[in-house]
Design a protein around this motif. Sequence first.
Motif, PDB file in Angstrom:
ATOM      1  N   PRO A   1      -3.215   1.729   6.199  1.00  0.00           N
ATOM      2  CA  PRO A   1      -4.096   0.589   5.634  1.00  0.00           C
ATOM      3  C   PRO A   1      -5.009   0.028   6.523  1.00  0.00           C
ATOM      4  O   PRO A   1      -6.147  -0.541   6.260  1.00  0.00           O
TER       5      PRO A   1
ATOM      6  N   ASP B   1       5.967   2.884   2.001  1.00  0.00           N
ATOM      7  CA  ASP B   1       4.992   1.754   1.836  1.00  0.00           C
ATOM      8  C   ASP B   1       4.605   1.168   3.197  1.00  0.00           C
ATOM      9  O   ASP B   1       5.526   0.992   4.060  1.00  0.00           O
TER      10      ASP B   1
ATOM     11  N   TYR C   1       0.075  -4.699   4.491  1.00  0.00           N
ATOM     12  CA  TYR C   1      -1.102  -4.834   5.125  1.00  0.00           C
ATOM     13  C   TYR C   1      -0.893  -6.303   6.017  1.00  0.00           C
ATOM     14  O   TYR C   1      -0.761  -7.180   5.308  1.00  0.00           O
TER      15      TYR C   1
ATOM     16  N   MET D   1      -4.887   6.149  -0.312  1.00  0.00           N
ATOM     17  CA  MET D   1      -4.194   4.980   0.198  1.00  0.00           C
ATOM     18  C   MET D   1      -4.628   3.876  -0.912  1.00  0.00           C
ATOM     19  O   MET D   1      -5.678   3.363  -0.727  1.00  0.00           O
ATOM     20  N   MET D   2      -3.584   3.231  -1.557  1.00  0.00           N
ATOM     21  CA  MET D   2      -4.021   2.493  -2.644  1.00  0.00           C
ATOM     22  C   MET D   2      -2.882   1.276  -2.613  1.00  0.00           C
ATOM     23  O   MET D   2      -1.717   1.444  -2.323  1.00  0.00           O
ATOM     24  N   GLN D   3      -3.207   0.104  -3.133  1.00  0.00           N
ATOM     25  CA  GLN D   3      -2.671  -1.033  -3.433  1.00  0.00           C
ATOM     26  C   GLN D   3      -2.595  -1.378  -4.903  1.00  0.00           C
ATOM     27  O   GLN D   3      -3.951  -1.370  -5.271  1.00  0.00           O
TER      28      GLN D   3
ATOM     29  N   MET E   1     -11.862  -3.041   1.866  1.00  0.00           N
ATOM     30  CA  MET E   1     -11.292  -2.176   0.794  1.00  0.00           C
ATOM     31  C   MET E   1     -12.274  -2.166  -0.276  1.00  0.00           C
ATOM     32  O   MET E   1     -13.368  -2.877  -0.416  1.00  0.00           O
TER      33      MET E   1
ATOM     34  N   GLY F   1      -8.429  -0.286  -2.925  1.00  0.00           N
ATOM     35  CA  GLY F   1      -8.124   1.129  -2.146  1.00  0.00           C
ATOM     36  C   GLY F   1      -9.051   1.216  -0.749  1.00  0.00           C
ATOM     37  O   GLY F   1     -10.150   0.339  -0.507  1.00  0.00           O
ATOM     38  N   LEU F   2      -8.455   1.893   0.085  1.00  0.00           N
ATOM     39  CA  LEU F   2      -9.186   2.036   1.511  1.00  0.00           C
ATOM     40  C   LEU F   2     -10.090   3.225   1.582  1.00  0.00           C
ATOM     41  O   LEU F   2      -9.730   4.309   1.209  1.00  0.00           O
TER      42      LEU F   2
ATOM     43  N   PHE G   1       0.991  -1.167   0.119  1.00  0.00           N
ATOM     44  CA  PHE G   1       0.154   0.046   0.021  1.00  0.00           C
ATOM     45  C   PHE G   1       0.852   1.192  -0.047  1.00  0.00           C
ATOM     46  O   PHE G   1       1.564   1.468   0.877  1.00  0.00           O
ATOM     47  N   SER G   2       0.620   2.137  -0.948  1.00  0.00           N
ATOM     48  CA  SER G   2       1.765   3.135  -1.312  1.00  0.00           C
ATOM     49  C   SER G   2       1.130   4.508  -0.536  1.00  0.00           C
ATOM     50  O   SER G   2       0.296   4.860  -0.768  1.00  0.00           O
ATOM     51  N   TYR G   3       2.070   5.163   0.081  1.00  0.00           N
ATOM     52  CA  TYR G   3       1.889   6.520   0.501  1.00  0.00           C
ATOM     53  C   TYR G   3       2.260   7.812  -0.416  1.00  0.00           C
ATOM     54  O   TYR G   3       1.845   8.641  -0.608  1.00  0.00           O
TER      55      TYR G   3
END
Length: 587
Positions: free
Chosen positions: A315, A371, A374, A418-420, A441, A411-412, A279-281
């Motif tokens: 996440p 990152d 989760y 906040m996406m993976q 999610m 996505g959260l 999950f990337s910031y």
Amino acid sequence: MYRNRFSVGLGALLASVTLLACGGGNTVTPTNAAPMAAFTMTGDAFAANAAYAFKTVKLDASTSSDPNGDALTYRWDLGDGNTATGPVVSTSYHGGAFTVKLTVTDPGGLSNAATQTRTYTQATATGSADVKVKVVDTGGTPLSGVAVTLSGNVGTTDALGVAQVSGDTGRLSLLKVARAGFMTQTVQTELKTGTANATIQVTLRPLQTVQTLNAATGGTLSAVSGASVTMPANAFVDSSGNAVTGTVQATLTPITGADETFPGRGEALSAAGTRANLFSYGMLDVQFVQGTQKLQLAPGKTAQLLLDLNASKHPDGSTINVGDSIPTWWFNGQVGLWIEEGAGQVISSASAASGKALKMTVNHFTTWNWDAVYNGSSTTLAVKCMHLDGGGNPTVPLAVGETCYLTGFIGLPGSNGMMQVLHDAYIDSTGVTAINIATGMVATVAGSANGMSGAATTPTGSFTTLANPLIIPLNTVFIAPPISSTFAFSSPSVAVISNPMTMMVNANNTLTMPPGSTPTFAITKNGNPQVFNPCNFASLMLPCLQSAFENTPGQLDVSVVVDGNAASYVVTATLGAQTASFAINVF
């Protein structure tokens, strides 16, 4: 402090003690000795006296030592053009021989190096498939002149942004897509055994405007989204390790979160050697060059990276606060994996819209990411790709040998970015697969097959069984089929004798087309468009498409059912920009 390491005779020792006791000022200077470098290589890449490509390699320098007991710094030359730091590093290699070099350095500047060489073998391919790769920029414009490499085979995109290459089936391969002025995309991918054809779309992100910096003085360069890099003086070396002077050129290209340009689709290798999806910031690609020579940070030098933080939640749903520590990862473009190394921090920022920014300190240049992995609960998402029938409904399964290529985003909700990235997966002609994803999610999954694409969105926790999958309707042409003068029905018209007693009659024809194509169908009755779905004899609605089956490559047998009364019908097949029609005359 250094330990005293010297030997003296008994008389000298007594004299020294006497002098000290009498207030003498004699002191003994400790001797610094060089450290000893040593490391082990373990992981699932090693089994039965062999080493395997794309498997985990864990490098552990804990057997290194220093005679003075001093703390050491560790720098790795991974042998594939990448460097890393720290006592323990995990990485991976594609096929071939690679020499790893570890250099340990003590506080006094003394160093020692050790090397090990391994040859990594790829699994045996089960076959090959024809793969079309379409490359576009972030605005969706096709890119020509892009080098596309898959399984070591190279193609170049044409004016429509399409390259055709051969890909191995039944084993992991690298898909690398590169063009000057854009971030390179490298992804690990595996075509299933039995795949005959596949279509893939790749989006490349353009690099930001080139900036310049004086290597002797260093300084700070800034870009959009609060991105910046701060360099110390005299910190650059070239690929041979020589100090660099004069003006250097730089690009700073940020991604605040994750999108379709995210390198490697977010697949990662933790410091512990476990695979993960990130999950990337936020991400920042940093490149320094002098002319055509790529530059790196000199040993012992560090740079500071900053980027605005858009996300508001971790996440796990907790609030992101100033002072939070976030793992940092660098992208290994040789194998398409993110590698964990160190941690960054959340800091306050007056210029960021969120009031927060991301900070990290790095000692080599690459694409860097803040990152999280989760570690909460997960669920299954079942996915199925379907072509459209003549009525525009996603009911037509994939043909034998056809593959649907999946990508997407997890996505959260309410996290503001906040996406993976969903790592690539393939669905074969069985048409359905199951993906393990985080709970709580929202998933958006895109599929592409035979030049067609589509997407669908669902909250996680839905469509959890193969019997009830999320349907990806392949409803958009993204790679137009080749124009073919043979796209035509074998007969321009078919005459059928009416039969009001049976209420329906059949009309058959053969469509010649590019092999493996999946056209759509429409029909008119006496000039009026009709609903045209696959036949369902439990609740029959006429006219309907009874079948469209490619018994012979390039020959599609089409069977249409109409009612038994006299009428004139026109059936139209569409494939990209091409159409073909035939008339059905019921008399």
